[in-house]
Motif scaffolding. Sequence first.
Motif, PDB file in Angstrom:
ATOM      1  N   ALA A  92     -26.302 -87.921  67.196  1.00 28.12           N
ATOM      2  CA  ALA A  92     -26.357 -88.662  68.463  1.00 28.12           C
ATOM      3  C   ALA A  92     -27.339 -87.998  69.418  1.00 28.12           C
ATOM      4  CB  ALA A  92     -24.969 -88.745  69.090  1.00 28.12           C
ATOM      5  N   GLU A  93     -27.310 -86.676  69.499  1.00 29.62           N
ATOM      6  CA  GLU A  93     -28.230 -85.965  70.387  1.00 29.62           C
ATOM      7  C   GLU A  93     -29.671 -86.083  69.896  1.00 29.62           C
ATOM      8  OE1 GLU A  93     -26.837 -81.943  71.004  1.00 29.62           O
ATOM      9  OE2 GLU A  93     -25.743 -82.623  72.789  1.00 29.62           O
ATOM     10  N   LEU A  94     -29.881 -86.022  68.588  1.00 27.86           N
ATOM     11  CA  LEU A  94     -31.228 -86.133  68.051  1.00 27.86           C
ATOM     12  C   LEU A  94     -31.836 -87.496  68.378  1.00 27.86           C
ATOM     13  CD1 LEU A  94     -33.254 -84.485  66.176  1.00 27.86           C
ATOM     14  CD2 LEU A  94     -32.459 -86.004  64.346  1.00 27.86           C
ATOM     15  N   THR A  95     -31.024 -88.544  68.315  1.00 29.85           N
ATOM     16  CA  THR A  95     -31.516 -89.900  68.558  1.00 29.85           C
ATOM     17  C   THR A  95     -31.479 -90.298  70.027  1.00 29.85           C
ATOM     18  OG1 THR A  95     -29.294 -90.803  68.154  1.00 29.85           O
ATOM     19  CG2 THR A  95     -30.812 -90.705  66.265  1.00 29.85           C
ATOM     20  N   GLY A  96     -30.767 -89.530  70.852  1.00 25.46           N
ATOM     21  CA  GLY A  96     -30.601 -89.915  72.242  1.00 25.46           C
ATOM     22  C   GLY A  96     -29.631 -91.063  72.423  1.00 25.46           C
ATOM     23  N   GLN A  97     -28.721 -91.227  71.484  1.00 20.99           N
ATOM     24  CA  GLN A  97     -27.730 -92.295  71.534  1.00 20.99           C
ATOM     25  C   GLN A  97     -26.339 -91.711  71.800  1.00 20.99           C
ATOM     26  OE1 GLN A  97     -28.763 -95.311  71.616  1.00 20.99           O
ATOM     27  NE2 GLN A  97     -30.504 -95.614  70.244  1.00 20.99           N
ATOM     28  N   ASP A  98     -25.358 -92.595  71.986  1.00 16.96           N
ATOM     29  CA  ASP A  98     -23.996 -92.163  72.306  1.00 16.96           C
ATOM     30  C   ASP A  98     -23.113 -92.001  71.077  1.00 16.96           C
ATOM     31  OD1 ASP A  98     -24.579 -92.352  75.044  1.00 16.96           O
ATOM     32  OD2 ASP A  98     -23.958 -94.454  75.118  1.00 16.96           O
ATOM     33  N   LEU A  99     -23.211 -92.947  70.161  1.00 20.82           N
ATOM     34  CA  LEU A  99     -22.297 -93.002  69.020  1.00 20.82           C
ATOM     35  C   LEU A  99     -23.070 -93.113  67.712  1.00 20.82           C
ATOM     36  CD1 LEU A  99     -19.627 -95.568  70.332  1.00 20.82           C
ATOM     37  CD2 LEU A  99     -19.524 -93.066  70.419  1.00 20.82           C
ATOM     38  N   VAL A 100     -22.432 -92.666  66.642  1.00 21.73           N
ATOM     39  CA  VAL A 100     -23.016 -92.707  65.297  1.00 21.73           C
ATOM     40  C   VAL A 100     -22.021 -93.352  64.341  1.00 21.73           C
ATOM     41  CG1 VAL A 100     -23.678 -91.248  63.331  1.00 21.73           C
ATOM     42  CG2 VAL A 100     -24.542 -90.731  65.624  1.00 21.73           C
ATOM     43  N   LEU A 101     -22.533 -94.213  63.478  1.00 26.59           N
ATOM     44  CA  LEU A 101     -21.736 -94.804  62.406  1.00 26.59           C
ATOM     45  C   LEU A 101     -22.327 -94.348  61.082  1.00 26.59           C
ATOM     46  CD1 LEU A 101     -19.635 -96.801  61.224  1.00 26.59           C
ATOM     47  CD2 LEU A 101     -21.376 -98.588  61.456  1.00 26.59           C
ATOM     48  N   PRO A 102     -21.704 -93.378  60.396  1.00 24.78           N
ATOM     49  CA  PRO A 102     -22.243 -92.885  59.125  1.00 24.78           C
ATOM     50  C   PRO A 102     -21.947 -93.854  57.982  1.00 24.78           C
ATOM     51  CG  PRO A 102     -20.780 -91.279  60.179  1.00 24.78           C
ATOM     52  CD  PRO A 102     -20.528 -92.609  60.814  1.00 24.78           C
ATOM     53  N   SER A 270     -25.864 -96.985  71.568  1.00 29.49           N
ATOM     54  CA  SER A 270     -25.083 -96.714  72.771  1.00 29.49           C
ATOM     55  C   SER A 270     -23.628 -97.116  72.557  1.00 29.49           C
ATOM     56  CB  SER A 270     -25.660 -97.478  73.959  1.00 29.49           C
ATOM     57  OG  SER A 270     -25.457 -98.875  73.778  1.00 29.49           O
ATOM     58  N   ARG A 271     -22.783 -96.628  73.430  1.00 32.46           N
ATOM     59  CA  ARG A 271     -21.365 -96.968  73.372  1.00 32.46           C
ATOM     60  C   ARG A 271     -21.138 -98.463  73.584  1.00 32.46           C
ATOM     61  NH1 ARG A 271     -17.552 -93.287  73.293  1.00 32.46           N
ATOM     62  NH2 ARG A 271     -19.084 -91.722  73.973  1.00 32.46           N
ATOM     63  N   SER A 272     -21.977 -99.078  74.415  1.00 35.87           N
ATOM     64  CA  SER A 272     -21.812-100.507  74.685  1.00 35.87           C
ATOM     65  C   SER A 272     -22.154-101.367  73.473  1.00 35.87           C
ATOM     66  CB  SER A 272     -22.694-100.923  75.865  1.00 35.87           C
ATOM     67  OG  SER A 272     -24.070-100.739  75.559  1.00 35.87           O
ATOM     68  N   VAL A 273     -22.940-100.817  72.534  1.00 38.36           N
ATOM     69  CA  VAL A 273     -23.298-101.558  71.323  1.00 38.36           C
ATOM     70  C   VAL A 273     -22.332-101.232  70.191  1.00 38.36           C
ATOM     71  CG1 VAL A 273     -25.084-101.923  69.582  1.00 38.36           C
ATOM     72  CG2 VAL A 273     -25.722-101.732  71.993  1.00 38.36           C
ATOM     73  N   LEU A 274     -22.280 -99.973  69.767  1.00 37.63           N
ATOM     74  CA  LEU A 274     -21.395 -99.620  68.650  1.00 37.63           C
ATOM     75  C   LEU A 274     -19.925 -99.692  69.041  1.00 37.63           C
ATOM     76  CD1 LEU A 274     -23.117 -96.732  66.664  1.00 37.63           C
ATOM     77  CD2 LEU A 274     -22.351 -98.941  65.807  1.00 37.63           C
ATOM     78  N   GLY A 275     -19.641 -99.699  70.336  1.00 38.44           N
ATOM     79  CA  GLY A 275     -18.257 -99.787  70.787  1.00 38.44           C
ATOM     80  C   GLY A 275     -17.597-101.119  70.494  1.00 38.44           C
ATOM     81  N   VAL A 276     -18.373-102.117  70.015  1.00 38.82           N
ATOM     82  CA  VAL A 276     -17.757-103.413  69.694  1.00 38.82           C
ATOM     83  C   VAL A 276     -16.914-103.318  68.428  1.00 38.82           C
ATOM     84  CG1 VAL A 276     -19.611-104.701  70.823  1.00 38.82           C
ATOM     85  CG2 VAL A 276     -19.739-104.279  68.341  1.00 38.82           C
ATOM     86  N   LEU A 277     -17.150-102.284  67.622  1.00 37.61           N
ATOM     87  CA  LEU A 277     -16.371-102.138  66.391  1.00 37.61           C
ATOM     88  C   LEU A 277     -14.995-101.559  66.696  1.00 37.61           C
ATOM     89  CD1 LEU A 277     -18.961-100.682  63.846  1.00 37.61           C
ATOM     90  CD2 LEU A 277     -18.106-103.029  63.974  1.00 37.61           C
ATOM     91  N   LYS A 278     -13.991-102.131  66.077  1.00 32.81           N
ATOM     92  CA  LYS A 278     -12.618-101.649  66.192  1.00 32.81           C
ATOM     93  C   LYS A 278     -12.099-101.302  64.792  1.00 32.81           C
ATOM     94  CE  LYS A 278     -12.446-102.330  70.645  1.00 32.81           C
ATOM     95  NZ  LYS A 278     -13.875-102.643  70.831  1.00 32.81           N
ATOM     96  N   PRO A 279     -11.063-100.450  64.698  1.00 32.95           N
ATOM     97  CA  PRO A 279     -10.564-100.038  63.391  1.00 32.95           C
ATOM     98  C   PRO A 279     -10.279-101.221  62.465  1.00 32.95           C
ATOM     99  CG  PRO A 279      -9.565 -98.700  65.094  1.00 32.95           C
ATOM    100  CD  PRO A 279     -10.351 -99.770  65.803  1.00 32.95           C
ATOM    101  N   GLY A 280     -10.748-101.094  61.234  1.00 31.15           N
ATOM    102  CA  GLY A 280     -10.523-102.114  60.223  1.00 31.15           C
ATOM    103  C   GLY A 280     -11.593-103.186  60.155  1.00 31.15           C
ATOM    104  N   GLN A 281     -12.529-103.192  61.111  1.00 30.52           N
ATOM    105  CA  GLN A 281     -13.525-104.263  61.157  1.00 30.52           C
ATOM    106  C   GLN A 281     -14.787-103.957  60.349  1.00 30.52           C
ATOM    107  OE1 GLN A 281     -14.088-104.955  65.359  1.00 30.52           O
ATOM    108  NE2 GLN A 281     -12.165-106.075  65.560  1.00 30.52           N
ATOM    109  N   HIS A 282     -15.016-102.695  60.034  1.00 30.28           N
ATOM    110  CA  HIS A 282     -16.164-102.319  59.212  1.00 30.28           C
ATOM    111  C   HIS A 282     -15.906-100.929  58.657  1.00 30.28           C
ATOM    112  CE1 HIS A 282     -20.173-102.382  57.632  1.00 30.28           C
ATOM    113  NE2 HIS A 282     -20.582-101.351  58.343  1.00 30.28           N
ATOM    114  N   GLY A 283     -16.366-100.662  57.438  1.00 29.21           N
ATOM    115  CA  GLY A 283     -16.081 -99.341  56.887  1.00 29.21           C
ATOM    116  C   GLY A 283     -16.833 -99.060  55.613  1.00 29.21           C
TER     117      GLY A 283
END
Length: 405
Positions: A92-102, A270-283
Amino acid sequence: MKLTPSSVADAQRWTAHNYHPLPVVIASAEGSWVTDVDGKRYLDCLAGYSALNFGHRHPALIAAAHAQLDRLTLTSRAFIHDHFAEFCHRLAELTGQDLVLPMNTGAEAVESAVKVARKWGYQVKGVPAGRARIIVAANNFHGRTTTIVSFSTDSDARDDYGPYTPGFAVVPFGDLDALADAIDEHTVAVLLEPIQGEAGVIVPPDGYLAGVRQLCTANNVLFLADEIQSGLGRTGYTFAVDHDGVQPDMHILGKALGGGIVPVSAVAASRSVLGVLKPGQHGSTFGGNPLACAVAIEVVKLLEKGEYQQRSAELGALMHARLNSLVGQGITAVRGRGLWAGVDIDPSLMTGRQAAEALMAHGVLVKETHGSTLRLAPPLVITEPELDFALDRLETTLHQPSGRS
């Protein structure tokens, strides 16, 4: 059944022919060099299509993998392991973003980006259900899943895999006017490679990426940058978008993130983008597994120092100067940035495949794309003498076309 040592014939007999590899069987590797089953050494100037940016068996990456193999390899995302937070934080720090989805593969990361962009469009932008549109560029390469080939313009990748997934619009790469005309109220994202790799290392016109950023901001559209091949030091900066001072809404990463050891990919936003995911919706069962994170942490650490970006910029300048000096001498055009080049071979001299085979005979491994183009992407650990070795062999190949196979 008794198995014999692997050979080109064995590979052709026992595997589906979805690739057309060069006729070499590699048994070991170190740094920028590989050795085949007969003991012949080759300088690897493809680097796994940028998956091997740090070379074969980089000591820090191998040490991290060995240490992790003795401790823990998989938990699934049902639990949290002790490297997970550090990997996500560092990336997240390397990209300057808030959240990461591995995730695992590059195509899986692109699929994740498409899903998140659509969900953001419905939940945040307010696009009517089922109407989200994503704009992509002609001659793109983002992977080979069914959804991704649905918006490919490459007939080899696309033909006979329909019915195709709707919801995509294709515009010419580098054409801001066409992009502006394509954006409508249902557009949720623009998905681009900052430099198109498979198309032949196509660099966009000056100001294009900044213009894409402006259009996306003005129209409340996400800018998704597929840096799977172009990122992580390949072009002389950490990311290819850095050349234009542009921050996308989402970085899509893969290949070199796994250090040439394990498949690792991720999307960062950002949190406003990746924050749309909730548990069970993608994995993904293996996404962000302990072994992957242990290696990827070391990859990020290598990039944090800036050494490899600088090497790519400096050696890339030498490589491009030398390649451009050969234009008109068997080469018709050269494109690229850093240690990445698309080299158009004069088709009256030989095909790209013939050039790649001739270079292999001279101890250098590269690969052709689209008929007459060679892609050069040596590991960022390559030395100047090694780079000269490769370019000397290319010059010899161009001057001795009768030696082609």
